[in-house]
Design a protein around this motif. Structure first.
Motif, mmCIF file in Angstrom:
data_model
loop_
_atom_site.group_PDB
_atom_site.id
_atom_site.type_symbol
_atom_site.label_atom_id
_atom_site.label_comp_id
_atom_site.label_asym_id
_atom_site.label_seq_id
_atom_site.Cartn_x
_atom_site.Cartn_y
_atom_site.Cartn_z
ATOM 1 N N UNK A 9 19.884 8.745 33.362
ATOM 2 C CA UNK A 9 20.860 8.529 34.405
ATOM 3 C C UNK A 9 21.487 9.847 34.859
ATOM 4 N N UNK A 10 21.794 10.721 33.881
ATOM 5 C CA UNK A 10 22.406 12.021 34.229
ATOM 6 C C UNK A 10 21.452 12.847 35.087
ATOM 7 N N UNK A 11 20.167 12.740 34.805
ATOM 8 C CA UNK A 11 19.168 13.477 35.587
ATOM 9 C C UNK A 11 19.173 13.008 37.039
ATOM 10 N N UNK A 12 19.271 11.697 37.223
ATOM 11 C CA UNK A 12 19.274 11.127 38.565
ATOM 12 C C UNK A 12 20.524 11.558 39.338
ATOM 13 N N UNK A 13 21.665 11.538 38.669
ATOM 14 C CA UNK A 13 22.916 11.967 39.303
ATOM 15 C C UNK A 13 22.838 13.455 39.658
ATOM 16 N N UNK A 14 22.326 14.254 38.739
ATOM 17 C CA UNK A 14 22.177 15.694 38.994
ATOM 18 C C UNK A 14 21.281 15.928 40.202
ATOM 19 N N UNK A 15 20.175 15.198 40.272
ATOM 20 C CA UNK A 15 19.266 15.335 41.408
ATOM 21 C C UNK A 15 19.982 15.022 42.718
ATOM 22 N N UNK A 16 20.667 13.875 42.768
ATOM 23 C CA UNK A 16 21.275 13.454 44.032
ATOM 24 C C UNK A 16 22.463 14.323 44.430
#
Length: 129
Positions: A1-8
């Motif tokens: 989830x943190x990876x997805x937030x970082x990406x966006x």
């Protein structure tokens, strides 16, 4: 989830910055015109980048088109490395490192991309196929 937030977060910032830059470049703001003159760039490049940057930002945001996204990442990389060199050669001090910050955001966005935003060959290679 943190990876997805970082990406966006990083990708959204890059897209927003590209839209802001495009508005500044295409509106002929005195700061943009003077900035391009200061580093020795022709004003035609300001117009070209004013058109290319929002297209690149849109390419990063919209779903699909993984090859187009690769081109957008590459285009931003070339533009910001060129800006870093130009500002450094113009002895702009700390201002010279602004493109470096954008490059770091770009790398973070690129590295944290979800599988759905990668080319198939790249996705298969990352899985060891």
């Amino acid at each position: 989830m943190a990876r997805k937030v970082t990406y966006w977060v990083t990708t959204g910032l890059l897209a927003a910055m590209s839209l802001l830059a495009a508005f500044t470049y295409l509106s002929g703001s005195p700061e943009a015109v003077q900035g391009f003159t200061h580093v020795g760039y022709p004003q035609q490049l300001r117009i070209i980048l004013g058109v290319a940057k929002p297209l690149g930002g849109i390419a990063l945001i919209v779903p699909g088109f993984p090859i187009l996204k690769e081109w957008a990442y590459a285009g931003f990389t070339f533009a910001w490395i060129s800006a870093l060199v130009a500002h450094s050669l113009a002895h702009d001090g700390g201002m010279a490192f602004s493109p470096l910050i954008l490059l770091v955001l770009l790398v973070v966005s690129y590295v944290t991309r979800p599988e759905s935003r990668r080319r198939r060959a790249e996705s298969a290679a990352s899985k060891g196929l």
